[in-house]
Design a protein around this motif. Structure first.
Motif, PDB file in Angstrom:
ATOM      1  N   CYS A   1       4.426  12.786  -3.219  1.00 42.77           N
ATOM      2  CA  CYS A   1       4.821  12.617  -4.623  1.00 42.77           C
ATOM      3  C   CYS A   1       4.961  13.966  -5.321  1.00 42.77           C
ATOM      4  CB  CYS A   1       3.795  11.773  -5.369  1.00 42.77           C
ATOM      5  SG  CYS A   1       3.633  10.111  -4.708  1.00 42.77           S
TER       6      CYS A   1
ATOM      7  N   GLN B   1       7.952  16.237  -6.068  1.00 41.18           N
ATOM      8  CA  GLN B   1       8.897  15.882  -7.131  1.00 41.18           C
ATOM      9  C   GLN B   1       8.248  15.816  -8.515  1.00 41.18           C
ATOM     10  OE1 GLN B   1      12.188  15.438  -6.488  1.00 41.18           O
ATOM     11  NE2 GLN B   1      11.825  15.887  -4.335  1.00 41.18           N
ATOM     12  N   ILE B   2       6.964  15.486  -8.562  1.00 43.45           N
ATOM     13  CA  ILE B   2       6.298  15.319  -9.865  1.00 43.45           C
ATOM     14  C   ILE B   2       5.280  16.435 -10.074  1.00 43.45           C
ATOM     15  CG2 ILE B   2       5.163  13.652 -11.361  1.00 43.45           C
ATOM     16  CD1 ILE B   2       5.687  11.505  -9.469  1.00 43.45           C
TER      17      ILE B   2
ATOM     18  N   LEU C   1      -2.187   4.752 -11.448  1.00 46.24           N
ATOM     19  CA  LEU C   1      -0.944   4.555 -10.703  1.00 46.24           C
ATOM     20  C   LEU C   1      -0.999   3.345  -9.787  1.00 46.24           C
ATOM     21  CD1 LEU C   1      -0.252   8.246  -9.628  1.00 46.24           C
ATOM     22  CD2 LEU C   1       0.608   7.043 -11.623  1.00 46.24           C
TER      23      LEU C   1
ATOM     24  N   ALA D   1       0.818  -1.207   0.000  1.00 50.92           N
ATOM     25  CA  ALA D   1       0.000   0.000   0.000  1.00 50.92           C
ATOM     26  C   ALA D   1       0.859   1.267   0.000  1.00 50.92           C
ATOM     27  CB  ALA D   1      -0.946   0.001   1.195  1.00 50.92           C
ATOM     28  N   PHE D   2       1.892   1.290   0.834  1.00 48.95           N
ATOM     29  CA  PHE D   2       2.619   2.542   1.073  1.00 48.95           C
ATOM     30  C   PHE D   2       3.972   2.617   0.368  1.00 48.95           C
ATOM     31  CE2 PHE D   2      -0.261   2.212   4.705  1.00 48.95           C
ATOM     32  CZ  PHE D   2      -0.848   3.462   4.664  1.00 48.95           C
TER      33      PHE D   2
ATOM     34  N   PRO E   1       4.258   1.975  -4.465  1.00 47.50           N
ATOM     35  CA  PRO E   1       4.137   2.980  -5.523  1.00 47.50           C
ATOM     36  C   PRO E   1       5.489   3.447  -6.059  1.00 47.50           C
ATOM     37  CG  PRO E   1       2.528   3.445  -3.844  1.00 47.50           C
ATOM     38  CD  PRO E   1       3.365   2.292  -3.333  1.00 47.50           C
TER      39      PRO E   1
ATOM     40  N   MET F   1       5.307   2.519 -10.128  1.00 48.50           N
ATOM     41  CA  MET F   1       4.562   3.313 -11.112  1.00 48.50           C
ATOM     42  C   MET F   1       4.839   4.809 -10.957  1.00 48.50           C
ATOM     43  SD  MET F   1       2.765   3.141 -13.707  1.00 48.50           S
ATOM     44  CE  MET F   1       1.664   1.780 -14.044  1.00 48.50           C
ATOM     45  N   VAL F   2       5.002   5.283  -9.710  1.00 46.14           N
ATOM     46  CA  VAL F   2       5.242   6.712  -9.501  1.00 46.14           C
ATOM     47  C   VAL F   2       6.639   7.087 -10.013  1.00 46.14           C
ATOM     48  CG1 VAL F   2       5.442   8.500  -7.744  1.00 46.14           C
ATOM     49  CG2 VAL F   2       3.609   6.837  -7.593  1.00 46.14           C
TER      50      VAL F   2
ATOM     51  N   ARG G   1      -5.453   3.207   1.185  1.00 43.69           N
ATOM     52  CA  ARG G   1      -4.861   3.597   2.460  1.00 43.69           C
ATOM     53  C   ARG G   1      -3.700   4.563   2.308  1.00 43.69           C
ATOM     54  NH1 ARG G   1      -3.421  -2.183   4.410  1.00 43.69           N
ATOM     55  NH2 ARG G   1      -3.290  -2.417   2.169  1.00 43.69           N
ATOM     56  N   PHE G   2      -3.130   4.657   1.103  1.00 47.62           N
ATOM     57  CA  PHE G   2      -2.003   5.569   0.927  1.00 47.62           C
ATOM     58  C   PHE G   2      -2.421   6.985   1.325  1.00 47.62           C
ATOM     59  CE2 PHE G   2       1.118   8.203  -1.167  1.00 47.62           C
ATOM     60  CZ  PHE G   2       2.281   7.474  -1.013  1.00 47.62           C
TER      61      PHE G   2
ATOM     62  N   LEU H   1      -2.401   3.223  -6.769  1.00 49.76           N
ATOM     63  CA  LEU H   1      -2.292   3.560  -5.347  1.00 49.76           C
ATOM     64  C   LEU H   1      -3.400   2.847  -4.565  1.00 49.76           C
ATOM     65  CD1 LEU H   1      -1.484   7.372  -5.137  1.00 49.76           C
ATOM     66  CD2 LEU H   1       0.067   5.445  -5.165  1.00 49.76           C
ATOM     67  N   ASP H   2      -3.048   2.384  -3.388  1.00 48.79           N
ATOM     68  CA  ASP H   2      -4.014   1.753  -2.489  1.00 48.79           C
ATOM     69  C   ASP H   2      -4.815   2.856  -1.794  1.00 48.79           C
ATOM     70  OD1 ASP H   2      -4.072  -1.161  -0.907  1.00 48.79           O
ATOM     71  OD2 ASP H   2      -4.752   0.526   0.315  1.00 48.79           O
TER      72      ASP H   2
ATOM     73  N   ARG I   1       6.604   7.573 -13.620  1.00 45.58           N
ATOM     74  CA  ARG I   1       6.007   8.849 -14.017  1.00 45.58           C
ATOM     75  C   ARG I   1       6.884  10.046 -13.662  1.00 45.58           C
ATOM     76  NH1 ARG I   1       0.518   8.026 -15.256  1.00 45.58           N
ATOM     77  NH2 ARG I   1       0.397   5.831 -15.799  1.00 45.58           N
ATOM     78  N   GLY I   2       8.143   9.779 -13.236  1.00 46.62           N
ATOM     79  CA  GLY I   2       9.047  10.905 -13.088  1.00 46.62           C
ATOM     80  C   GLY I   2       9.617  11.141 -11.702  1.00 46.62           C
ATOM     81  N   PHE I   3       9.203  10.379 -10.718  1.00 38.60           N
ATOM     82  CA  PHE I   3       9.772  10.549  -9.375  1.00 38.60           C
ATOM     83  C   PHE I   3      11.201   9.993  -9.387  1.00 38.60           C
ATOM     84  CE2 PHE I   3      10.260  10.085  -4.822  1.00 38.60           C
ATOM     85  CZ  PHE I   3       9.439  11.073  -4.303  1.00 38.60           C
TER      86      PHE I   3
END
Lengths: 167, 217
Positions: free
Chosen positions: B90, B93-94, B62, A74-75, A78, A89-90, B67-68, B64-65, A93-95
């Motif tokens: 996030c 930076q993005i 993306l 979950a945390f 990403p 995935m993040v 809970r994020f 994302l869960d 996308r550029g991170f």
């Protein structure tokens, strides 16, 4: 001349009925998201939570590892990806890409250091103290070890029953 | 002695009485049914937010869960809306120059919270608790709909008392295995335990879930 009894009772009854004309779906109680004044505020980085105490690592159990897996996905996934390779995935996308978790320096970090990184972040990674409870942070640390071991497993790590299964 | 009213008067009278009966009946129906209609409950209406946040992009795109961002959903009555800090995990930076995110950056800069508008609501006399539903196997989707398919978030279910009580009477069919709680667009598969098995797994069925005090305090 005396009036009929309904004339005495009716106004009172109507008043009582009118008292029920209230929209109870909106009440005077605290609604944390209703105004900027009471909306959840940010916690400044590095501040200590009220009544915060030392959180020792809980015992290592299969349930803890499962919890760690769920929280990791979950945390952490990403950015770090489910494999820990750091191409989540993040990141795609550029991170900025993190180092794979199975390599140094994460590999040589102690559990306490990993716990501290999850708590307060490192580099461009934000801290997750607000979002992940202390026991769950320990669960993620435990899962990191399991993840690493699963990726560098040798034939000797498998039980005879596991070896018997044909791929 | 002749007929007191002409046939014409009788017809007019019948039509008038019929119309009055129709108006009263439909008026009563409207009075009672209107508050429960999807229109009145704003089902499917998007709500204007300070930032046009897309669940579709963040959840389906993306992965994302829930809970994020809604991190307290497992342990608090409130699922919680994320503080700006969470967005900036996030977005520090993005898309750092995206005009659409100016409100988020302002919020961080001025240290004032974003004021998100509530999408899904229950009346104030309903004490809904997210954590117990999540822990007992009710997926987010059961009440919030398929969030992953919403570019702008809207209320997917009426959330009338009937909606709640239908499930409280027979929770089994709406339960999911623990690992699928946060899945969107989840469907029961061949390996999924049956409703009765899930009821037993979550220790449900021992307490009467339709007691008034479960939701109204």
């Amino acid at each position: 001349m005396r009036c009929a009894w309904p004339l005495h009772v009716l106004p009172g009854a109507l008043l009582l009925l009118a008292a029920g004309c209230d929209d109870m779906s909106k009440q005077h109680k605290e609604n944390p998201y209703a105004s900027p004044r009471s909306a959840p505020a940010d916690v400044a980085q590095g501040s200590v939570e009220y009544h915060d105490t030392f959180h020792p690592a809980p015992g290592l159990t299969p349930a803890l590892l499962q919890r760690g897996r769920s929280e990791y996905q979950a945390f952490c996934a990403p950015c770090h990806a489910r494999t820990g390779q750091g191409d989540g995935m993040v990141v795609q996308r550029g991170f900025p890409a993190p180092l794979p978790l199975a390599t140094a320096p994460t590999r040589s970090a102690t559990p306490e250091q990993l716990y501290a990184i999850i708590t307060s972040g490192q580099g461009v990674m934000y801290g997750f103290a607000q979002r992940i409870m202390p026991d769950d942070r320990w669960a993620i640390v435990a899962y990191l070890y399991a993840l690493r071991r699963s990726q560098q497993a040798t034939l000797a790590d498998m039980t005879p029953a596991q070896r018997a299964i044909q791929p | 002695m002749g007929v007191p009213f002409t046939p014409r008067a009788n017809i007019i009278m019948t039509i008038c009485l019929g119309t009055i009966a129709c108006v009263v009946t439909s008026g009563c129906l409207l009075w009672f049914a209107w508050p429960y209609s999807d229109y009145e409950r704003h089902v499917g209406w998007t709500v204007e937010q300070p930032v046009p946040f897309s669940h579709q992009h963040h959840v389906a795109g993306l992965g994302l869960d829930c809970r994020f961002c809604h991190s307290s959903v497992e342990r608090s009555a409130q699922a919680s809306l994320p503080p700006t800090f969470t967005c900036m995990t996030c977005h520090s930076q993005i898309w750092t120059n995206a005009a659409v995110l100016a409100a988020v950056r302002d919020s961080l800069l001025r240290n004032t919270p974003m004021t998100w508008q509530r999408v899904t609501n229950v009346p104030d006399y309903v004490y809904f608790n997210h954590s117990i539903h999540v822990v007992k196997g009710v997926g987010c989707e059961s009440c919030h709909g398929n969030i992953a398919a919403m570019p702008l978030t809207y209320k997917a279910k009426t959330l009338t008392m009937q909606f709640c009580v239908n499930c409280h009477r027979d929770p089994g069919p709406n339960l999911r295995p623990a690992e699928n709680i946060f899945d969107t667009d989840w469907h029961r598969g061949p390996d999924t335990p049956g409703p009765a098995a899930l009821m037993a797994l979550y220790h449900l069925g021992r307490r009467n879930l339709t007691e008034c005090s479960i939701c109204h305090r």
